[in-house]
Design a protein around this motif. Structure first.
Motif: not given
Length: 815
Positions: A441-456, A489-493
């Motif tokens: 569930l944690v991973f799914r939530e992270i993936f759902e909230q990710d914008n799939y763009s490089p981290i600025p 993207s933000q989901s990696v860290p």
């Protein structure tokens, strides 16, 4: 006359002498007063005839002799007799006088003795009373101890001192009552004692039942106290071990930069221990009054019925054990349900242990072991069933901690608990399963909230914040000035941090299981492998398959998995630092993260290819060719230009992908486009095609070839990408040039100009063109000059069709 006759016959002299002697003896016997006369007289009459007469004569003669002797004696004493009479007469007067005096004296004596007699009688009566009183006192002295003992017995019964009362009964029966057993009250007393014994027996049994009911109610409190003391002991030992290891350079475990201290610091634990040490340590005796058991045991022992009491007690305790071991149906829903269950069981066996050591043989070690083994099997079955219902990892962790304290508590009382620790390994698997579900569930939530763009990152602080959560080191990006972008993207860290948190959570369960660091290391690695290969991999696969995930997101997912794959070695080091087990150990399990992220990346790549093809299909569906046009528009179709523009922009996004991925995606897209265009020509629903439509189609294919030759993705050698359209190009050239003679002549030769054109494909398209030409000729039949050209062309087409069919048939026969 008879006597005269006898006189006339005189007896001989011998006979006279004999008779004289006989009668003399008879007379002598008669004179003797000691001999019985009956026998003597019978001998006289039993003798000869006339013996009676002769005997009478002899008797008369003897009488006369005695008379003469008496007369002689009287004559001799007569004068003395006369003198005596004379003297007696003289004395007579004195005797009468004396008689009067005696009579008078006697009367006076009687009068004087009457009072003495009365007093004597009183004395005799008093003496009799005194003797009776003495006898009574003596008997009372014998009875009073009996009565005192009986009174003591009654007091003991009233004060419920039944054991002392039984001892008193024993003394009454064996010592006191036998001394006075002839009295009725003693007989009644003796008859009452057996009834009192039965009454004591019933009362003590009633007290025992009340005790059993009481301990069933207090088992929860007893177990709670025992488990709390065991936990305090564990905490104290843990605090001492931590204090001893403060000088170590590296702690055994480190959770988020802190050593796990059960969520408290060392000083807090020490303070808690000091507070607990000040409290009074309660024992089972402090919580429950065991005197009914002791009393009942002593009573039944004295009564000689100890065996029946032991059997009854053990039977009742077995029944209570079964009740205690029966859990509530909703026990798995809350921690309190498990805690109450464990408290009751611990309380039960703490009581049994106390009974074991406080009594002699009421329960034996063999009995408690048998009871414990039965209970242990039931406990394991219950925990195995109810733990399977737990979906909350925190609840499973609490359950594990309670099982450890439960096992340590009972182990302190001498019970074997190895099977409980074996059960913990099963529950550990259940705990890992709940953790995997939670982290899914944690991973799914992270993936759902990710914008799939490089981290600025705007500042160095933001950059340090990111690399503190994820081990990212790339020299080129580090040299870039701020602001800059990190490739992932933000989901990696967040994923990396959550994997570490999962390892922390998994480690919590491994604590206090009395396992070596190597075993803990192995458990952590196996659970982490499950997280990576099953949970995270499944989440990635589901994410990749989601409809809303576009090509841009898929490209970012591939980049993300690449960086996560590179970070797996840091997870290896992280586990090594936690467990202090060298990764070079022969039995160390390796993490399978590399394969996990590779599989996810391959799936994402495959999905990119699929989505590209789907997008191409969407553009193809927009195609609206006028298949009967007489000539082309002179420019490519609009849908195709839009498709090519889309492909150009898409492949520009692929610049961050590995080269082979971008090249494969581009080649796959071109091949699919060529195949789709070819299928459009060969569509069975398309019955006829004009040569003008072929020319228009050729313009579109030329644009595709130009796109392929523009190198949309770098890395292709020569015209490799253009080869995707070679089949379509050769087919269109064949129809545009109408070079059937060359095709038929060179067919099957490696150097053929139309080597990639299949006869069946050419036949199908030629038939559609033929039908198109026929339809065109019908429309133009007003011009006679066209009819002759059309007829020549029709004949040529028919000839080519026949030859193509023969080639197709030859191919089918050959195959």
């Amino acid at each position: 006359m008879e006597s005269k006759a006898m006189k006339a016959l005189p007896d001989p002299p011998e006979e006279d002498d004999r008779e004289e002697k006989v009668y003399g003896n008879v007379l002598a016997e008669l004179e003797s007063v000691d001999l019985p006369l009956g026998t003597t007289l019978r001998s006289v009459y039993d003798d000869q005839p006339n013996a009676h007469k002769r005997f009478m004569e002899k008797l008369d003669a003897r009488i006369r002799n005695h008379d003469r002797e008496i007369e002689k004696m009287c004559n001799f004493h007569h004068q003395g007799f006369v003198d005596a009479i004379t003297e007696l007469l003289k004395v007579r007067a004195d005797a009468e006088k004396l008689m009067g005096q005696v009579t008078d004296t006697n009367q006076r004596l009687q009068e004087a003795g009457r009072e003495v007699t009365a007093q004597t009688e009183e004395v005799i009566r008093c003496r009799l009373q005194q003797r009776n009183m003495a006898t009574t006192v003596e008997k009372l002295q014998l009875c009073i101890p009996v009565l005192e003992m009986y009174s003591k017995l009654k007091e003991q019964l009233e004060s419920k001192r039944y054991y002392a009362a039984l001892k008193t009964m024993e003394q009454l029966e064996n010592v006191y009552i036998p001394r006075v057993s002839k009295y009725r009250f003693c007989q009644i007393m003796a008859e009452t004692l057996p009834k009192l014994r039965e009454e004591i027996k019933e009362i003590s049994m009633s007290d025992l039942k009340d005790f059993l009911e009481s301990i069933r109610k207090h088992s929860d409190k007893i177990g709670e106290t025992a488990m709390r003391q065991a936990q305090q002991h564990r905490t104290f030992i843990s605090a001492m071990q931590k204090q001893a290891s403060l000088g170590c350079t590296k702690p055994l475990y480190s959770l988020n930069g802190r050593t796990p201290t059960q969520h408290n610091g060392l000083h807090r634990e020490e303070g808690a221990e000091e507070e607990e040490s000040e409290e009074q340590v309660l024992t089972a005796q402090d919580l429950v009054d065991f005197s009914p058991v002791y009393r009942c045991l002593h009573i039944y022992t004295v009564l000689g019925d100890r065996d029946s009491f032991e059997n009854y007690y053990r039977k009742q305790r077995k029944k209570q054990a079964r009740l205690v071991l029966q859990p509530q149906s909703n026990m798995h829903e809350t921690v309190e349900g498990y805690r109450k269950y464990f408290n009751q069981i611990v309380g039960f066996f703490v009581v049994e242990d106390h009974i074991l050591h406080a009594t002699q043989g009421l329960v034996t070690r063999a009995f408690t072991d048998e009871l414990w083994n039965m209970a242990l099997s039931k406990i394991i079955a219950v925990l195995r069933t109810h733990s399977s219902y737990c979906s909350d990892p925190d609840l499973v962790l609490e359950l594990k901690n309670m099982i450890v304290i439960f096992a340590d508590t009972l182990q302190g009382y001498g019970f074997t608990v190895n099977r409980l620790f074996d059960l913990l390994f099963e529950i550990r698997d259940q705990y890992n399963e709940t953790l995997l579900k939670k982290w899914a569930l944690v991973f799914r939530e992270i993936f759902e909230q990710d914008n799939y763009s490089p981290i600025p990152v705007e500042t160095e602080e933001e950059y340090k914040s990111v690399i503190s959560r994820f081990p990212f080191h790339e020299a080129e990006i580090e040299k870039q000035p701020f602001p800059k972008k990190l490739p992932m993207s933000q989901s990696v860290p967040q994923i990396y941090t959550q994997v570490k948190e999962f390892i922390y959570a998994s480690l919590k369960f491994s604590e206090s299981l009395h396992r070596s660091s190597t075993e803990i290391d192995d458990m952590l690695r196996k659970s982490t492998n499950l997280l990576l290969t099953r949970t995270l991999s499944g989440c990635l696969q589901n994410l990749i398959k989601k409809p809303h995930i576009g090509l841009t997101e898929l490209v970012q997912i591939i980049i993300n998995t690449t960086h996560l794959e590179q970070a797996c070695r840091y997870l290896e080091d992280f586990i090594t630092n936690i467990t202090n087990v060298s990764p070079e150990t022969i039995h160390t399990t390796r993490l399978y993260g590399l394969a996990t992220f590779k599989d996810a990346r391959h799936a994402a790549e495959g999905e990119i290819y699929t989505k590209l093809n789907q997008k191409i299909d969407e553009f193809i569906q927009l195609a609206d060719y006028e298949w009967g046009m007489s000539e082309s528009d002179g420019r490519a179709s609009g849908y195709l230009m839009d498709l090519i523009n889309f492909l150009r922009s898409t492949f520009q996004v692929f610049t961050h992908l590995p080269g082979k991925v971008a090249q494969t995606a581009c080649m796959s897209a071109c091949k699919h486009l060529a195949s789709s265009l070819l299928q459009m020509l060969l569509d069975p629903d398309l019955k006829q095609i004009s040569l003008g439509a072929i020319q228009q189609f050729n313009l579109d294919v030329i644009q595709c070839e130009l796109f392929a030759s523009s190198e949309p993705v770098p890395g292709f050698q020569g015209d490799t990408l253009q080869l995707a359209f070679i089949d379509l190009r050769q087919l269109l050239d064949l129809f545009m040039v109408w070079d059937w003679s060359t095709y038929l002549a060179d067919y099957g030769q490696p150097t053929s100009k139309y080597l990639r054109v299949n006869p069946s494909t050419a036949l199908a398209l030629l038939e559609k063109v033929n039908r198109g030409m026929k339809d065109t000729s019908k429309k133009n039949n007003i011009f006679s000059q066209f009819r002759k050209n059309d007829r020549d062309k029709q004949k040529l087409i028919e000839t080519v069709v026949k030859q193509l069919r023969s080639l197709v048939n030859g191919m089918s026969q050959h195959s």
